[in-house]
Write an enzyme that holds these catalytic residues in place. Structure first.
Site, PDB file in Angstrom:
ATOM      1  N   GLU A  25     -15.998  13.712  -3.457  1.00 48.10           N
ATOM      2  CA  GLU A  25     -15.135  13.122  -4.500  1.00 48.10           C
ATOM      3  C   GLU A  25     -15.938  12.846  -5.771  1.00 48.10           C
ATOM      4  O   GLU A  25     -15.473  13.073  -6.883  1.00 48.10           O
ATOM      5  CB  GLU A  25     -14.480  11.824  -3.995  1.00 48.10           C
ATOM      6  CG  GLU A  25     -13.454  12.045  -2.885  1.00 48.10           C
ATOM      7  CD  GLU A  25     -12.454  13.158  -3.208  1.00 48.10           C
ATOM      8  OE1 GLU A  25     -11.843  13.081  -4.293  1.00 48.10           O
ATOM      9  OE2 GLU A  25     -12.306  14.097  -2.411  1.00 48.10           O
ATOM     10  N   TYR A  26     -17.157  12.336  -5.576  1.00 53.91           N
ATOM     11  CA  TYR A  26     -18.036  12.048  -6.721  1.00 53.91           C
ATOM     12  C   TYR A  26     -18.361  13.341  -7.468  1.00 53.91           C
ATOM     13  O   TYR A  26     -18.256  13.415  -8.698  1.00 53.91           O
ATOM     14  CB  TYR A  26     -19.311  11.367  -6.220  1.00 53.91           C
ATOM     15  CG  TYR A  26     -20.401  11.268  -7.258  1.00 53.91           C
ATOM     16  CD1 TYR A  26     -20.313  10.370  -8.323  1.00 53.91           C
ATOM     17  CD2 TYR A  26     -21.535  12.084  -7.185  1.00 53.91           C
ATOM     18  CE1 TYR A  26     -21.309  10.291  -9.285  1.00 53.91           C
ATOM     19  CE2 TYR A  26     -22.543  12.002  -8.129  1.00 53.91           C
ATOM     20  CZ  TYR A  26     -22.417  11.107  -9.182  1.00 53.91           C
ATOM     21  OH  TYR A  26     -23.407  11.034 -10.132  1.00 53.91           O
ATOM     22  N   LEU A  27     -18.744  14.360  -6.722  1.00 55.45           N
ATOM     23  CA  LEU A  27     -19.130  15.627  -7.358  1.00 55.45           C
ATOM     24  C   LEU A  27     -17.938  16.282  -8.057  1.00 55.45           C
ATOM     25  O   LEU A  27     -18.081  16.917  -9.093  1.00 55.45           O
ATOM     26  CB  LEU A  27     -19.733  16.583  -6.330  1.00 55.45           C
ATOM     27  CG  LEU A  27     -21.117  16.157  -5.798  1.00 55.45           C
ATOM     28  CD1 LEU A  27     -21.567  17.070  -4.675  1.00 55.45           C
ATOM     29  CD2 LEU A  27     -22.167  16.151  -6.915  1.00 55.45           C
TER      30      LEU A  27
END
Length: 209
Positions: A121-123
């Site tokens: 999700e962060y990436l």
């Protein structure tokens, strides 16, 4: 001297960036922080600050600013609101204010978030922010380090558009690379990955000029 807004100035890497800018002969840091109580540590050192919340209007933060380093992060708590939409908000404000260059601290893996096992999700959020920056016709550099360590910096990195291998790098060396990327003759509209290596940062960056 060019005024450089540092978004995420209160973070571990952000503080290193601010200190490097403070000792630079080219740049003057402006630390962007979210809370008033975070201003004091910078003001004690005679570093200018501005209050800015990445989830709100940011147009006031880029007044009298020449360049921007985006080193903010939600620490995984609000990846869409901060790492993605917050970055977009600051990119838009920078574009409207005719900022000369926007340097983005991204992450290795942000070019292909679907392949990641963790931090997907962060990436994905970083990927969307990076792509948005590229689309806005703003001079930029996107720096994608491997995993960050708190070891002492070596001043040496390995740098390629795509390294095709994993690796780590110190926050010191990431901060140095970001500051080097601010220069008008370095990393113009470039996206590249960095990990610990054997090449001095300045020399590694020469290939990006």
């Amino acid at each position: 001297m060019e005024n450089v807004l540092v978004a995420g100035a209160n973070g571990t890497t952000g503080k290193k960036i601010v200190n490097l800018l403070k000792s630079s002969q080219y740049f003057e840091p402006v630390a962007m922080v979210r809370k008033e109580e975070q201003q004091e540590q910078f003001e004690k050192e005679n570093i200018k600050t501005v209050l800015g919340d990445l989830e709100k209007d940011l147009s006031h933060t880029v007044k009298n600013i020449d360049k921007v380093i985006f080193a903010a992060g939600s620490g995984g708590k609000k990846v869409v609101e901060v790492d993605q939409e917050g970055a977009k908000r600051l990119i838009d404000a920078s574009k409207d204010a005719n900022i000369k260059k926007f340097v983005m601290l991204s992450s290795m893996g942000a070019d292909n978030p679907e392949e990641a096992n963790d931090l997907k999700e962060y990436l994905k959020a970083k990927h969307n922010a990076d792509e948005y920056l590229k689309s806005r016709n703003l001079m930029h550099a996107i720096v994608r380090p491997g995993s960050l360590t708190n070891d002492m910096g070596t001043g040496k990195i390995e740098l390629k558009s795509k390294l095709n291998k994993q690796g780590s790098i110190t926050r010191d060396d990431v901060a140095q690379t970001l500051v080097r990327s601010l220069h008008d003759d370095a990393a113009i509209n470039e996206t590249f990955e960095i990990i610990q290596g054997d090449t001095l940062i300045g020399k590694a960056m020469d290939g990006k000029s």
